[in-house]
Design a protein around this motif. Structure first.
Motif, mmCIF file in Angstrom:
data_model
loop_
_atom_site.group_PDB
_atom_site.id
_atom_site.type_symbol
_atom_site.label_atom_id
_atom_site.label_comp_id
_atom_site.label_asym_id
_atom_site.label_seq_id
_atom_site.Cartn_x
_atom_site.Cartn_y
_atom_site.Cartn_z
ATOM 1 N N ALA A 39 35.540 32.353 39.548
ATOM 2 C CA ALA A 39 34.401 32.799 38.746
ATOM 3 C C ALA A 39 34.152 34.290 38.958
ATOM 4 O O ALA A 39 33.924 35.033 37.993
ATOM 5 N N ARG A 40 34.183 34.739 40.221
ATOM 6 C CA ARG A 40 33.953 36.164 40.498
ATOM 7 C C ARG A 40 35.024 37.035 39.833
ATOM 8 O O ARG A 40 34.719 38.092 39.289
ATOM 9 N N LYS A 41 36.264 36.573 39.888
ATOM 10 C CA LYS A 41 37.338 37.344 39.260
ATOM 11 C C LYS A 41 37.105 37.470 37.762
ATOM 12 O O LYS A 41 37.252 38.555 37.180
ATOM 13 N N ASP A 42 36.733 36.381 37.117
ATOM 14 C CA ASP A 42 36.477 36.435 35.670
ATOM 15 C C ASP A 42 35.302 37.355 35.347
ATOM 16 O O ASP A 42 35.337 38.109 34.363
ATOM 17 N N ALA B 263 33.345 42.548 33.284
ATOM 18 C CA ALA B 263 32.679 43.836 33.465
ATOM 19 C C ALA B 263 33.605 44.983 33.093
ATOM 20 O O ALA B 263 33.175 45.962 32.460
ATOM 21 N N LEU B 264 34.874 44.883 33.461
ATOM 22 C CA LEU B 264 35.849 45.925 33.100
ATOM 23 C C LEU B 264 36.032 46.024 31.591
ATOM 24 O O LEU B 264 36.370 47.096 31.077
ATOM 25 N N LEU B 265 35.790 44.923 30.900
ATOM 26 C CA LEU B 265 35.923 44.900 29.434
ATOM 27 C C LEU B 265 34.587 45.182 28.733
ATOM 28 O O LEU B 265 34.458 44.949 27.541
ATOM 29 N N ASN B 266 33.627 45.700 29.515
ATOM 30 C CA ASN B 266 32.295 46.056 28.967
ATOM 31 C C ASN B 266 31.518 44.841 28.485
ATOM 32 O O ASN B 266 30.833 44.888 27.447
ATOM 33 N N GLY B 267 31.612 43.756 29.237
ATOM 34 C CA GLY B 267 30.821 42.581 28.913
ATOM 35 C C GLY B 267 29.350 42.803 29.218
ATOM 36 O O GLY B 267 28.964 43.810 29.824
ATOM 37 N N ASP B 268 28.527 41.864 28.795
ATOM 38 C CA ASP B 268 27.076 41.956 28.960
ATOM 39 C C ASP B 268 26.726 42.001 30.453
ATOM 40 O O ASP B 268 26.863 40.996 31.174
ATOM 41 N N GLU C 62 43.679 33.256 26.026
ATOM 42 C CA GLU C 62 45.074 33.473 25.592
ATOM 43 C C GLU C 62 45.116 34.105 24.199
ATOM 44 O O GLU C 62 45.925 35.000 23.937
ATOM 45 N N LEU C 63 44.217 33.664 23.318
ATOM 46 C CA LEU C 63 44.187 34.185 21.953
ATOM 47 C C LEU C 63 43.539 35.564 21.873
ATOM 48 O O LEU C 63 43.952 36.405 21.066
ATOM 49 N N GLU C 64 42.523 35.810 22.693
ATOM 50 C CA GLU C 64 41.788 37.081 22.656
ATOM 51 C C GLU C 64 41.564 37.594 24.078
ATOM 52 O O GLU C 64 40.450 37.515 24.625
ATOM 53 N N PRO C 65 42.614 38.115 24.696
ATOM 54 C CA PRO C 65 42.502 38.524 26.106
ATOM 55 C C PRO C 65 41.589 39.716 26.355
ATOM 56 O O PRO C 65 41.230 39.976 27.499
ATOM 57 N N GLN C 66 41.194 40.445 25.307
ATOM 58 C CA GLN C 66 40.320 41.610 25.482
ATOM 59 C C GLN C 66 38.857 41.305 25.191
ATOM 60 O O GLN C 66 38.024 42.210 25.182
ATOM 61 N N ASN C 67 38.533 40.049 24.961
ATOM 62 C CA ASN C 67 37.146 39.680 24.653
ATOM 63 C C ASN C 67 36.426 39.281 25.944
ATOM 64 O O ASN C 67 36.727 38.234 26.534
ATOM 65 N N PRO C 68 35.463 40.091 26.401
ATOM 66 C CA PRO C 68 34.791 39.788 27.680
ATOM 67 C C PRO C 68 33.984 38.502 27.655
ATOM 68 O O PRO C 68 33.798 37.860 28.702
ATOM 69 N N GLU C 69 33.493 38.096 26.469
ATOM 70 C CA GLU C 69 32.663 36.899 26.390
ATOM 71 C C GLU C 69 33.429 35.653 26.819
ATOM 72 O O GLU C 69 32.841 34.720 27.382
ATOM 73 N N HIS C 70 34.729 35.644 26.555
ATOM 74 C CA HIS C 70 35.525 34.468 26.925
ATOM 75 C C HIS C 70 35.633 34.351 28.446
ATOM 76 O O HIS C 70 35.591 33.237 29.002
ATOM 77 N N TYR C 71 35.761 35.469 29.131
ATOM 78 C CA TYR C 71 35.823 35.446 30.599
ATOM 79 C C TYR C 71 34.482 35.000 31.182
ATOM 80 O O TYR C 71 34.434 34.274 32.185
ATOM 81 N N ASP D 221 39.862 24.717 27.053
ATOM 82 C CA ASP D 221 39.454 25.458 25.853
ATOM 83 C C ASP D 221 39.205 26.933 26.156
ATOM 84 O O ASP D 221 39.586 27.814 25.374
ATOM 85 N N PHE D 222 38.557 27.232 27.288
ATOM 86 C CA PHE D 222 38.300 28.637 27.628
ATOM 87 C C PHE D 222 39.606 29.373 27.926
ATOM 88 O O PHE D 222 39.761 30.542 27.563
ATOM 89 N N ASN D 223 40.544 28.677 28.552
ATOM 90 C CA ASN D 223 41.858 29.290 28.799
ATOM 91 C C ASN D 223 42.546 29.639 27.483
ATOM 92 O O ASN D 223 43.157 30.703 27.339
#
Length: 272
Positions: free
Chosen positions: A247-250, A255-260, A222-231, A216-218
């Motif tokens: 996990a570290r890569k995600d 972080a690059l996508l300005n996640g929390d 796939e649907l929203e590749p720019q959403n940091p919350e999904h990573y 499901d997370f994959n």
């Protein structure tokens, strides 16, 4: 003859007076459309001064409240909506605006009262049902929330937000099987909406069904590749699976996508 002329003049004066009110209201609506908000409010207030007894003044207070909200004058807007409601207690649009503002101001109890008043006037009002259900769930009145969600889904079986809310409610209320049923329906009805995969993935993860959660997370990524919350969600799943490298890569991608940053740091700390 003179009396007849006087009567005609008075009639014409009354017509001009009514037109003046209408013109001021029309002008105010036009000014709202072009974002001349202060001028629009002044036009509405002038109209009400000319005809203080007009029933439509309640609606003008709604427009004034909307203008005040746009200007960041939230408490003044609240007063305007309340004045309009006092003029027309059964005006659903005014009650809805005030309930929404109470909600945004954090006054949940008054919001519930207003949504309840709306539902007394119109028991099938979908917006009122949804928001009252959400507020009931927030204060852990699961019985009240469930009743409103069920009523709403009877009216609209594919109401996405209601299905989401009921699924979350069932998860909190210890009904994972019912939650999964609703989440499966969401994915079936709205296959292009990433949030539904994230919600279902979260339930799978809570039940330690990591492979299903990862699927499901994959899909969400796939649907929203720019959403940091999904990573971040997938990273949490990877941590549960002891796959620290992924996990570290995600988390780095998030972080690059300005996640929390706080959540990312907390998850990073779990892998030390």
């Amino acid at each position: 003859m003179r009396k007849l002329l006087t009567a005609c003049l008075l009639s014409l004066a009354g017509t001009a007076h009514a037109q003046s009110y209408k013109e001021l209201v029309t002008r105010g609506l036009h000014l709202m459309e072009v974002d001349s908000l202060s001028a629009a409010e002044a036009s509405f207030r002038q109209a009400m001064l000319q005809e203080p007894g007009q029933k439509s003044n309640a609606l003008l207070y709604r427009h004034i409240g909307e203008i005040q909200e746009c200007q960041g004058k939230m408490h003044e807007a609240l007063e305007s909506y309340t004045t309009g409601i006092n003029l027309s207690p059964s005006a659903e649009s005014l009650l809805m605006h005030r309930a929404s503002l109470y909600l945004r101001l954090g006054n949940d109890e008054q919001a519930i009262v207003d949504y309840g008043r709306i539902l007394e006037l119109s028991k099938d009002n979908k917006d009122a049902l949804f928001f009252r259900a959400w507020l009931y769930a927030k204060r852990r009145d699961y019985k009240g929330a469930r009743a409103d969600y069920d009523h709403l889904l009877q009216l609209d079986p594919v109401h996405e937000e209601a299905l989401q809310g009921l699924a979350i409610l069932n998860t909190k209320d210890g009904r994972p099987r019912e939650a999964m049923e609703q989440l499966n329906n969401l994915v079936l009805f709205f296959p292009g909406h990433a949030v539904n995969y994230v919600l279902r993935g979260g339930v799978h993860q809570d039940r330690k069904n990591y492979e299903l959660a990862l699927f499901d997370f994959n899909k969400a990524i796939e649907l929203e590749p720019q959403n940091p919350e999904h990573y971040i969600s997938r990273a949490s799943c990877y941590i549960g699976m002891k796959r620290k490298k992924q996990a570290r890569k995600d988390l780095n991608d998030a972080a690059l996508l300005n996640g929390d940053r706080r959540v990312i740091a907390e998850l990073m700390a779990q892998m030390k």
